[in-house]
Design an enzyme around this catalytic site. Sequence first.
Site, PDB file in Angstrom:
ATOM      1  N   LEU A 163     -37.528 -48.468  83.733  1.00 45.85           N
ATOM      2  CA  LEU A 163     -38.414 -49.043  84.982  1.00 45.85           C
ATOM      3  C   LEU A 163     -39.599 -49.591  84.284  1.00 45.85           C
ATOM      4  O   LEU A 163     -40.010 -49.221  83.284  1.00 45.85           O
ATOM      5  CB  LEU A 163     -38.633 -47.728  85.772  1.00 45.85           C
ATOM      6  N   ASN A 197     -44.680 -52.836  80.212  1.00 48.59           N
ATOM      7  CA  ASN A 197     -44.290 -53.056  78.784  1.00 48.59           C
ATOM      8  C   ASN A 197     -44.645 -51.808  78.012  1.00 48.59           C
ATOM      9  O   ASN A 197     -44.916 -51.796  76.586  1.00 48.59           O
ATOM     10  CB  ASN A 197     -44.959 -53.862  78.091  1.00 48.59           C
ATOM     11  N   ARG A 198     -44.659 -50.524  78.599  1.00 48.98           N
ATOM     12  CA  ARG A 198     -44.623 -49.066  77.619  1.00 48.98           C
ATOM     13  C   ARG A 198     -46.093 -49.021  76.943  1.00 48.98           C
ATOM     14  O   ARG A 198     -46.459 -48.468  76.353  1.00 48.98           O
ATOM     15  CB  ARG A 198     -43.754 -49.018  76.611  1.00 48.98           C
ATOM     16  N   MET A 199     -47.174 -49.740  78.083  1.00 53.44           N
ATOM     17  CA  MET A 199     -48.468 -49.968  77.479  1.00 53.44           C
ATOM     18  C   MET A 199     -49.219 -49.075  78.324  1.00 53.44           C
ATOM     19  O   MET A 199     -50.387 -49.252  78.989  1.00 53.44           O
ATOM     20  CB  MET A 199     -49.047 -51.211  77.567  1.00 53.44           C
TER      21      MET A 199
END
Length: 219
Positions: free
Chosen positions: A10, A193-195
């Site tokens: 997600l 973006n997993r940031m």
Amino acid sequence: MSMDFTDQRLSYEKGELSQQSVPTSPFELLNVWMDEAIEQKIQEPYAMSLATCGSDNKPSVRIVLLREITDTGIVFYTNYESAKGQDIAENPNAEVLFFWHELERQIRISGSIAKIEADKSAAYFQKRPHDSQVGAWVSQPQSGAVANREVMERKFEQLQSDYAASTQVPTPQFWGGYEITVDSIEFWQGRANRMHDRIVYTKESADGSEHWETKRLLP
Ligand SMILES: Cc1cc2nc3c(=O)[nH]c(=O)nc-3n(C[C@H](O)[C@H](O)[C@H](O)COP(=O)(O)O)c2cc1C
């Protein structure tokens, strides 16, 4: 049979957290996030995973319900003779985790646990619904093995007749609250973006007084 979830992902895009904008006290932010979770009607926002580790060095985790946020920590109630109670007697260090998917937020709280005052536990026990009070007496020792469900139900019925609805159920000595005095709290806000944003507060002592420091952590 194996299952592969490596294509499941997600994107988290509901909020952000900056080190500059967080309040000085983590309790302030904890209260704000808790209020938002309640407003968003998250089911059981008070449910938190509690990790403990006894002298066997094997961690255990289970859900308990947050019952109070104090000026110094968080409070939950349980059976002092349960498996977790045994762990806590051997090692007071613990960690708690909330995950609120709807808000894309995780809160991680660590600290040391101690029993709260017996009077406070008794006051809360006496506020609980009558059948929950009976249930606490049935579940003794909590985490002990029981032959079957019937044994529990018979004990419940017996205690219900011993303590009719109008009768006060005594507060068990083996049941009560624990407070986790907080040493650190990490607030995690999911980002694209997993940031992800991770801000951790740690309690620092200097010149006899305590204050909170914040750091941003790599996601
Ligand atoms: C939603 C939910 C809330 C729970 N709340 C509590 C609680 O507040 N106190 C408690 O002792 N157990 C609670 N439990 C049960 C615990 O997860 C656990 O099964 C029990 O405390 C025994 O844990 P232990 O064997 O590690 O001591 C809850 C479970 C769930 C799923």
